[in-house]
Design a protein around this motif. Sequence first.
Motif, PDB file in Angstrom:
ATOM      1  N   SER A   1      23.574 -23.906 -91.333  1.00  0.00           N
ATOM      2  CA  SER A   1      23.467 -24.123 -89.903  1.00  0.00           C
ATOM      3  C   SER A   1      23.390 -25.626 -89.638  1.00  0.00           C
ATOM      4  N   PHE A   2      23.429 -25.993 -88.353  1.00  0.00           N
ATOM      5  CA  PHE A   2      23.447 -27.402 -87.998  1.00  0.00           C
ATOM      6  C   PHE A   2      22.797 -27.613 -86.643  1.00  0.00           C
ATOM      7  N   PHE A   3      22.486 -28.860 -86.369  1.00  0.00           N
ATOM      8  CA  PHE A   3      22.044 -29.314 -85.060  1.00  0.00           C
ATOM      9  C   PHE A   3      23.029 -30.397 -84.644  1.00  0.00           C
ATOM     10  N   TRP A   4      23.440 -30.387 -83.361  1.00  0.00           N
ATOM     11  CA  TRP A   4      24.351 -31.406 -82.872  1.00  0.00           C
ATOM     12  C   TRP A   4      23.906 -31.867 -81.504  1.00  0.00           C
ATOM     13  N   SER A   5      23.965 -33.177 -81.288  1.00  0.00           N
ATOM     14  CA  SER A   5      23.818 -33.753 -79.956  1.00  0.00           C
ATOM     15  C   SER A   5      24.693 -35.004 -79.912  1.00  0.00           C
ATOM     16  N   GLU A   6      24.996 -35.495 -78.718  1.00  0.00           N
ATOM     17  CA  GLU A   6      25.780 -36.726 -78.606  1.00  0.00           C
ATOM     18  C   GLU A   6      25.031 -37.894 -79.245  1.00  0.00           C
ATOM     19  N   GLU A   7      23.713 -37.846 -79.129  1.00  0.00           N
ATOM     20  CA  GLU A   7      22.889 -38.935 -79.668  1.00  0.00           C
ATOM     21  C   GLU A   7      22.870 -38.957 -81.194  1.00  0.00           C
TER      22      GLU A   7
ATOM     23  N   GLY B   1      24.796 -36.783 -83.340  1.00  0.00           N
ATOM     24  CA  GLY B   1      25.921 -36.204 -84.063  1.00  0.00           C
ATOM     25  C   GLY B   1      25.453 -34.930 -84.755  1.00  0.00           C
ATOM     26  N   ARG B   2      26.225 -34.489 -85.736  1.00  0.00           N
ATOM     27  CA  ARG B   2      25.866 -33.247 -86.436  1.00  0.00           C
ATOM     28  C   ARG B   2      24.880 -33.530 -87.559  1.00  0.00           C
ATOM     29  N   ILE B   3      23.814 -32.719 -87.600  1.00  0.00           N
ATOM     30  CA  ILE B   3      22.830 -32.779 -88.676  1.00  0.00           C
ATOM     31  C   ILE B   3      22.898 -31.457 -89.421  1.00  0.00           C
ATOM     32  N   ASP B   4      23.127 -31.524 -90.699  1.00  0.00           N
ATOM     33  CA  ASP B   4      23.225 -30.333 -91.543  1.00  0.00           C
ATOM     34  C   ASP B   4      21.827 -29.778 -91.784  1.00  0.00           C
ATOM     35  N   LEU B   5      21.615 -28.506 -91.463  1.00  0.00           N
ATOM     36  CA  LEU B   5      20.320 -27.866 -91.669  1.00  0.00           C
ATOM     37  C   LEU B   5      20.290 -27.024 -92.940  1.00  0.00           C
ATOM     38  N   THR B   6      21.267 -27.216 -93.805  1.00  0.00           N
ATOM     39  CA  THR B   6      21.298 -26.480 -95.057  1.00  0.00           C
ATOM     40  C   THR B   6      20.188 -26.994 -95.966  1.00  0.00           C
ATOM     41  N   PRO B   7      19.397 -26.106 -96.571  1.00  0.00           N
ATOM     42  CA  PRO B   7      18.321 -26.562 -97.455  1.00  0.00           C
ATOM     43  C   PRO B   7      18.868 -27.213 -98.728  1.00  0.00           C
ATOM     44  N   ASP B   8      17.984 -27.866 -99.455  1.00  0.00           N
ATOM     45  CA  ASP B   8      18.367 -28.584-100.669  1.00  0.00           C
ATOM     46  C   ASP B   8      18.584 -27.677-101.872  1.00  0.00           C
ATOM     47  N   TRP B   9      18.411 -26.388-101.722  1.00  0.00           N
ATOM     48  CA  TRP B   9      18.637 -25.466-102.817  1.00  0.00           C
ATOM     49  C   TRP B   9      19.887 -24.652-102.540  1.00  0.00           C
ATOM     50  N   ASP B  10      20.205 -23.701-103.407  1.00  0.00           N
ATOM     51  CA  ASP B  10      21.463 -22.961-103.266  1.00  0.00           C
ATOM     52  C   ASP B  10      21.352 -21.773-102.319  1.00  0.00           C
ATOM     53  N   GLY B  11      20.354 -21.766-101.459  1.00  0.00           N
ATOM     54  CA  GLY B  11      20.239 -20.716-100.453  1.00  0.00           C
ATOM     55  C   GLY B  11      21.088 -21.077 -99.247  1.00  0.00           C
TER      56      GLY B  11
END
Length: 168
Positions: free
Chosen positions: A1-7, A9-19
Amino acid sequence: SFFWSEETGRIDLTPDWDGGSLGRAMNNTDVIVGQLKGPWPDYTKFAFLWKRGRWTKLADLVAPGSGWTFADAFDINDAGQIVGQGNRGGFLLIPGEPYYEIVRLRDRLGYEVTPYAINNSGAIAGTASVNTRKVAFLWSDNTFHRIGTLGGDEGHALDVNESLQVVG
């Protein structure tokens, strides 16, 4: 999943593990709730809250020893109230200090429910198991409104707005 705003941009919400992650809802203060899938080999699913770049398991927001595990968070309102599903059924989490209060919705509503949405007034919409049928419901001002089905086997209320209009 991700978060996006004009301020940002896109932030990846994927965890640091293989989940993996599934962002389900966001309030007007950019707090996101949803579901994380833990790492291999068991891929345990648990509900999360993401705020300002930091993950928090919902289980870490409640008092230790509550007996609850939180599998999924479906919605969050601007007051930070969260609805979702856990090992003891549908829940409502209410922010408090030092821990969030857990409300088991079956105890409040009298039915086993899956709450899918909460508006800023605290009204909750979802699916209730009533007499072996799944029906859409709205809970507002401590009143359970059985919306029912359109004649089929199941009814699901998926969102509620501030005017208490429900869609499903």
